[in-house]
Motif scaffolding. Sequence first.
Motif, PDB file in Angstrom:
ATOM      1  N   LYS A 292       1.491   4.211  -3.314  1.00 21.43           N
ATOM      2  CA  LYS A 292       1.611   5.661  -3.114  1.00 21.43           C
ATOM      3  C   LYS A 292       2.915   6.231  -3.646  1.00 21.43           C
ATOM      4  O   LYS A 292       2.920   7.221  -4.381  1.00 21.43           O
ATOM      5  CB  LYS A 292       1.474   6.000  -1.632  1.00 21.43           C
ATOM      6  CG  LYS A 292       1.465   7.504  -1.368  1.00 21.43           C
ATOM      7  CD  LYS A 292       1.202   7.819   0.086  1.00 21.43           C
ATOM      8  CE  LYS A 292       1.132   9.323   0.299  1.00 21.43           C
ATOM      9  NZ  LYS A 292       0.881   9.669   1.724  1.00 21.43           N
TER      10      LYS A 292
ATOM     11  N   LEU B   1      -3.147   1.323  -6.187  1.00 19.54           N
ATOM     12  CA  LEU B   1      -3.823   0.487  -5.202  1.00 19.54           C
ATOM     13  C   LEU B   1      -4.382  -0.781  -5.840  1.00 19.54           C
ATOM     14  O   LEU B   1      -4.325  -1.856  -5.254  1.00 19.54           O
ATOM     15  CB  LEU B   1      -4.953   1.274  -4.524  1.00 19.54           C
ATOM     16  CG  LEU B   1      -4.541   2.272  -3.434  1.00 19.54           C
ATOM     17  CD1 LEU B   1      -5.753   3.049  -2.951  1.00 19.54           C
ATOM     18  CD2 LEU B   1      -3.869   1.564  -2.274  1.00 19.54           C
TER      19      LEU B   1
ATOM     20  N   ALA C  81      -6.915  -1.806   0.932  1.00 18.99           N
ATOM     21  CA  ALA C  81      -6.700  -0.721  -0.024  1.00 18.99           C
ATOM     22  C   ALA C  81      -7.706   0.408   0.181  1.00 18.99           C
ATOM     23  O   ALA C  81      -7.344   1.592   0.184  1.00 18.99           O
ATOM     24  CB  ALA C  81      -6.787  -1.262  -1.454  1.00 18.99           C
ATOM     25  N   ILE C  82      -8.971   0.056   0.360  1.00 15.47           N
ATOM     26  CA  ILE C  82     -10.016   1.064   0.573  1.00 15.47           C
ATOM     27  C   ILE C  82      -9.771   1.808   1.883  1.00 15.47           C
ATOM     28  O   ILE C  82      -9.967   3.031   1.961  1.00 15.47           O
ATOM     29  CB  ILE C  82     -11.409   0.406   0.567  1.00 15.47           C
ATOM     30  CG1 ILE C  82     -11.733  -0.108  -0.843  1.00 15.47           C
ATOM     31  CG2 ILE C  82     -12.482   1.389   1.028  1.00 15.47           C
ATOM     32  CD1 ILE C  82     -12.992  -0.956  -0.921  1.00 15.47           C
TER      33      ILE C  82
ATOM     34  N   LYS D 273      -6.316   8.024   4.112  1.00 22.04           N
ATOM     35  CA  LYS D 273      -5.080   8.701   3.694  1.00 22.04           C
ATOM     36  C   LYS D 273      -3.920   8.444   4.654  1.00 22.04           C
ATOM     37  O   LYS D 273      -2.882   9.107   4.569  1.00 22.04           O
ATOM     38  CB  LYS D 273      -5.293  10.220   3.573  1.00 22.04           C
ATOM     39  CG  LYS D 273      -6.469  10.619   2.714  1.00 22.04           C
ATOM     40  CD  LYS D 273      -6.369  10.096   1.297  1.00 22.04           C
ATOM     41  CE  LYS D 273      -7.579  10.550   0.473  1.00 22.04           C
ATOM     42  NZ  LYS D 273      -7.593   9.933  -0.884  1.00 22.04           N
TER      43      LYS D 273
ATOM     44  N   PHE E 151      -2.478   7.142  -7.797  1.00 21.00           N
ATOM     45  CA  PHE E 151      -2.614   6.370  -6.561  1.00 21.00           C
ATOM     46  C   PHE E 151      -3.672   5.281  -6.671  1.00 21.00           C
ATOM     47  O   PHE E 151      -3.464   4.150  -6.227  1.00 21.00           O
ATOM     48  CB  PHE E 151      -2.935   7.330  -5.413  1.00 21.00           C
ATOM     49  CG  PHE E 151      -3.061   6.674  -4.072  1.00 21.00           C
ATOM     50  CD1 PHE E 151      -2.128   5.750  -3.635  1.00 21.00           C
ATOM     51  CD2 PHE E 151      -4.114   7.000  -3.222  1.00 21.00           C
ATOM     52  CE1 PHE E 151      -2.234   5.152  -2.388  1.00 21.00           C
ATOM     53  CE2 PHE E 151      -4.224   6.412  -1.971  1.00 21.00           C
ATOM     54  CZ  PHE E 151      -3.289   5.492  -1.560  1.00 21.00           C
ATOM     55  N   LYS E 152      -4.822   5.607  -7.267  1.00 20.55           N
ATOM     56  CA  LYS E 152      -5.904   4.620  -7.396  1.00 20.55           C
ATOM     57  C   LYS E 152      -5.449   3.420  -8.217  1.00 20.55           C
ATOM     58  O   LYS E 152      -5.700   2.274  -7.838  1.00 20.55           O
ATOM     59  CB  LYS E 152      -7.138   5.262  -8.039  1.00 20.55           C
ATOM     60  CG  LYS E 152      -7.843   6.298  -7.182  1.00 20.55           C
ATOM     61  CD  LYS E 152      -9.059   6.838  -7.910  1.00 20.55           C
ATOM     62  CE  LYS E 152      -9.769   7.907  -7.093  1.00 20.55           C
ATOM     63  NZ  LYS E 152     -10.942   8.453  -7.812  1.00 20.55           N
TER      64      LYS E 152
ATOM     65  N   TYR F 168      -6.893   2.437   3.313  1.00 21.27           N
ATOM     66  CA  TYR F 168      -5.812   3.401   3.093  1.00 21.27           C
ATOM     67  C   TYR F 168      -6.292   4.572   2.241  1.00 21.27           C
ATOM     68  O   TYR F 168      -5.995   5.740   2.527  1.00 21.27           O
ATOM     69  CB  TYR F 168      -4.636   2.700   2.423  1.00 21.27           C
ATOM     70  CG  TYR F 168      -3.387   3.549   2.299  1.00 21.27           C
ATOM     71  CD1 TYR F 168      -3.157   4.653   3.134  1.00 21.27           C
ATOM     72  CD2 TYR F 168      -2.412   3.249   1.351  1.00 21.27           C
ATOM     73  CE1 TYR F 168      -2.013   5.415   3.024  1.00 21.27           C
ATOM     74  CE2 TYR F 168      -1.253   4.010   1.233  1.00 21.27           C
ATOM     75  CZ  TYR F 168      -1.066   5.091   2.072  1.00 21.27           C
ATOM     76  OH  TYR F 168       0.072   5.853   1.955  1.00 21.27           O
ATOM     77  N   TYR F 169      -7.066   4.286   1.197  1.00 13.88           N
ATOM     78  CA  TYR F 169      -7.547   5.333   0.298  1.00 13.88           C
ATOM     79  C   TYR F 169      -8.469   6.321   1.017  1.00 13.88           C
ATOM     80  O   TYR F 169      -8.364   7.534   0.829  1.00 13.88           O
ATOM     81  CB  TYR F 169      -8.281   4.707  -0.886  1.00 13.88           C
ATOM     82  CG  TYR F 169      -8.853   5.722  -1.849  1.00 13.88           C
ATOM     83  CD1 TYR F 169      -8.023   6.432  -2.709  1.00 13.88           C
ATOM     84  CD2 TYR F 169     -10.229   5.972  -1.885  1.00 13.88           C
ATOM     85  CE1 TYR F 169      -8.535   7.377  -3.581  1.00 13.88           C
ATOM     86  CE2 TYR F 169     -10.754   6.910  -2.758  1.00 13.88           C
ATOM     87  CZ  TYR F 169      -9.906   7.611  -3.594  1.00 13.88           C
ATOM     88  OH  TYR F 169     -10.431   8.557  -4.466  1.00 13.88           O
ATOM     89  N   LYS F 170      -9.356   5.787   1.837  1.00 16.32           N
ATOM     90  CA  LYS F 170     -10.326   6.647   2.515  1.00 16.32           C
ATOM     91  C   LYS F 170      -9.705   7.451   3.666  1.00 16.32           C
ATOM     92  O   LYS F 170     -10.069   8.606   3.893  1.00 16.32           O
ATOM     93  CB  LYS F 170     -11.485   5.798   3.056  1.00 16.32           C
ATOM     94  CG  LYS F 170     -12.396   5.226   1.985  1.00 16.32           C
ATOM     95  CD  LYS F 170     -13.175   6.326   1.269  1.00 16.32           C
ATOM     96  CE  LYS F 170     -14.189   5.745   0.306  1.00 16.32           C
ATOM     97  NZ  LYS F 170     -14.961   6.810  -0.389  1.00 16.32           N
TER      98      LYS F 170
ATOM     99  N   ARG G 209       0.810  -1.204   0.000  1.00 20.25           N
ATOM    100  CA  ARG G 209       0.000   0.000   0.000  1.00 20.25           C
ATOM    101  C   ARG G 209       0.853   1.268   0.000  1.00 20.25           C
ATOM    102  O   ARG G 209       0.472   2.269  -0.609  1.00 20.25           O
ATOM    103  CB  ARG G 209      -0.930   0.005   1.221  1.00 20.25           C
ATOM    104  CG  ARG G 209      -2.384  -0.275   0.933  1.00 20.25           C
ATOM    105  CD  ARG G 209      -2.645  -1.641   0.370  1.00 20.25           C
ATOM    106  NE  ARG G 209      -2.324  -2.716   1.296  1.00 20.25           N
ATOM    107  CZ  ARG G 209      -2.520  -4.006   1.035  1.00 20.25           C
ATOM    108  NH1 ARG G 209      -3.001  -4.372  -0.142  1.00 20.25           N
ATOM    109  NH2 ARG G 209      -2.196  -4.930   1.907  1.00 20.25           N
TER     110      ARG G 209
END
Length: 223
Positions: free
Chosen positions: A152, A163, A193-194, A200, A159-160, A196-198, A147
């Motif tokens: 990143k 991921l 992944a979600i 940050k 980034f998406k 980390y994405y949500k 991740r």
Amino acid sequence: LRRKDMFKQVMKKIGVIVLALTLLILDLTLLGAFPLLTQDGKFSLVEQIGYGVWALGSLAIFIVIAYRFKLLSLKEINWRRLVAIASLNLVIFFLGDLLGYFVGQLTHNAAMENQAALNKIFIHVPFYLYLVVAGFIIPIMEEIIFRGLLAKVLFGKYFKTGLVISSLLFMAGHSAFTPQTIVVYGIMSAGLAITYYKTKHIEYSMGVHILNNSIAVLLSLFV
């Protein structure tokens, strides 16, 4: 000149990722190799201390790398939020395991090769060492690699995409090649992944991963 500098930066990042992957693989390989090199097939006290120093040293290198690329910032973590996120993910992972089990039964392929391989590696390892390594150190390393460094650092503004690709590599690294394992590790990697994405913050996906692995290690006592 600019393209040359960009190429150097990308190669530097790839070099760090290769170093991190090598350390991760060595950690698991050495843990399984130590008992096999002795006559009684057990982990001696000296080997436990030696491996412990190695594992902590590897973890320290990962932490330095994470701070070097500004992946960690523990001061900004909301611990109540972390517990809530981890709890939600664990419920989803459990449902994913159930779904994977039924898929395995339907496809007549219920083998979990990655888990079987880990059980074989850790069969002669003291439980406390198993818990620390598989439940704490390895999840941190995997999050920093997949991740953090891959998604990143290497992919940057993409980034998406990073991921998605890192999640697929995470699944491949856990031998997710059968219908059951694709479901189980697909849901797990997507959840991490979600998260980390949500949020940050990679510390949240680390927390989820650590809790998931630690519970799995503890449950292995009864299986």
